[in-house]
Write an enzyme that holds these catalytic residues in place. Structure first.
Site, PDB file in Angstrom:
ATOM      1  N   LYS A 115       0.854  -1.199   0.000  1.00  0.00           N
ATOM      2  CA  LYS A 115       0.000   0.000   0.000  1.00  0.00           C
ATOM      3  C   LYS A 115       0.883   1.240   0.000  1.00  0.00           C
ATOM      4  CE  LYS A 115      -3.825   2.369   0.374  1.00  0.00           C
ATOM      5  NZ  LYS A 115      -3.201   3.637  -0.069  1.00  0.00           N
TER       6      LYS A 115
ATOM      7  N   LYS B 175     -12.468  -7.877  -8.804  1.00  0.00           N
ATOM      8  CA  LYS B 175     -12.958  -8.409  -7.541  1.00  0.00           C
ATOM      9  C   LYS B 175     -14.374  -8.935  -7.768  1.00  0.00           C
ATOM     10  CE  LYS B 175     -10.318  -5.330  -4.464  1.00  0.00           C
ATOM     11  NZ  LYS B 175      -9.494  -4.581  -5.430  1.00  0.00           N
TER      12      LYS B 175
END
Length: 315
Positions: free
Chosen positions: A89, A198
């Site tokens: 991240k 996703k």
């Protein structure tokens, strides 16, 4: 959560049980019914319809490194047994580029020269910021940058800027696929080298397969901090793709402080097995929500079902 991730410290989910098995409905709390309804469609597919047949028996997964300090990196990576790819991240609110560089450097040190590193900015950079960040991060061998900028037009501009400067970092589209009214725009406008998909935000395994096929770009399957029940759907998508050139972001059960599924989908030797996961009654009792949260989620399911059926009911 074991570690705060994208501002989330406690993950909430509603589980549905149907004739085929369990499904998970867990849109993030701020998502309104028009967006969250796609997550309900995915849960209904899982519990009432099931998934397409797999073409592989296991799926390689990456480690996921939140916006932690460099000294925390080894402990995070240790939770992902055998993973040789890490998603890191970056562009975390309240942090700067130096934090990102130090974190990525720590991941490279921990994984060695053979490990693969990808970064995820969640659309947090401008084109200029992304260009400078990827110029510096490229020194650590970046597999790709996931959603470095928010807009499709910015992704296209960034790809052109990176090419002009000779910075060899492919661009992946995530939010520009799963949150878009037109998920194929990134392919039409040549705004990405690959797509991240996703299951839940796209409305199910079958819909995600259609989008990947229509985009015509390599795909990475990722998750949204699901329990093992929801993660099994992501594994089903990865298992059904004709080609799977990248490790998938489906190992995030390792970031949870608990789970409700048996077996728990934790990576071993860098892979996850393909198959359904059942919710365990004892674990459901252990992690049960308060009565107030239970009713909140029931109202949310009702509202999202109204969107899917064309009879919208606001929660």
């Amino acid at each position: 959560m074991r570690v705060r991730f994208r501002g989330v410290e406690v993950r909430e989910a509603a589980l549905l049980h149907g004739p085929v098995g369990w499904g998970e409905f867990s849109p993030f709390l701020e998502y309104q019914p028009p967006e969250a309804a796609r997550w309900l469609a995915a849960a209904v597919e899982s519990a009432w319809l099931g998934w397409p047949d797999p073409v592989r028996a296991e799926v390689p997964v990456n480690a996921t490194v939140p916006a932690v300090t460099p000294d925390q990196v080894p402990a995070v990576l240790a939770r992902f047994d055998g993973a040789r790819t890490a998603k890191v991240k970056v562009a975390e609110r309240g942090q700067g580029l130096e934090d990102d560089v130090c974190r990525v450097a720590a991941v490279r040190d921990a994984m060695g020269p053979g490990g693969r590193i990808r970064v995820d900015a969640n659309g947090g950079w401008s084109v200029a910021e992304a260009t400078e960040a990827l110029r510096r991060l490229a020194a650590y061998g970046i597999e790709y940058a996931e959603q470095p900028c928010a807009e499709v037009s910015e992704l296209r501009e960034l790809r052109l800027a990176l090419a002009r400067l000779g910075i060899d970092v492919p661009v992946a589209a995530d939010e520009s696929i799963r949150k878009a009214e037109d998920p194929l725009r990134v392919a039409r406008e040549e705004a990405a080298d690959l797509v991240v998909v996703k299951v839940a935000p796209l409305g199910g395994v079958r819909r995600a397969l259609e989008i990947v096929g229509d985009c015509g770009l390599p795909a990475v399957v990722s998750s949204a901090l699901d329990t093992s029940v929801g993660m099994a759907a992501g594994v089903a998508l990865a298992a059904a793709l004709p080609e799977l050139p990248y490790a998938c972001g489906l190992g995030t059960v390792a970031l949870l402080g608990g789970d409700v599924g048996v077996p728990s989908l934790l990576p071993h030797a860098g892979v996850l097995p393909v198959g359904r996961v059942d919710a365990d009654e004892a674990l459901l009792d252990q992690w049960a929500a308060t009565p107030e949260r239970h009713e909140w989620w029931r109202a949310r399911v009702t509202a999202c079902h109204g969107v899917l059926s064309g009879n919208r009911v606001d929660p």
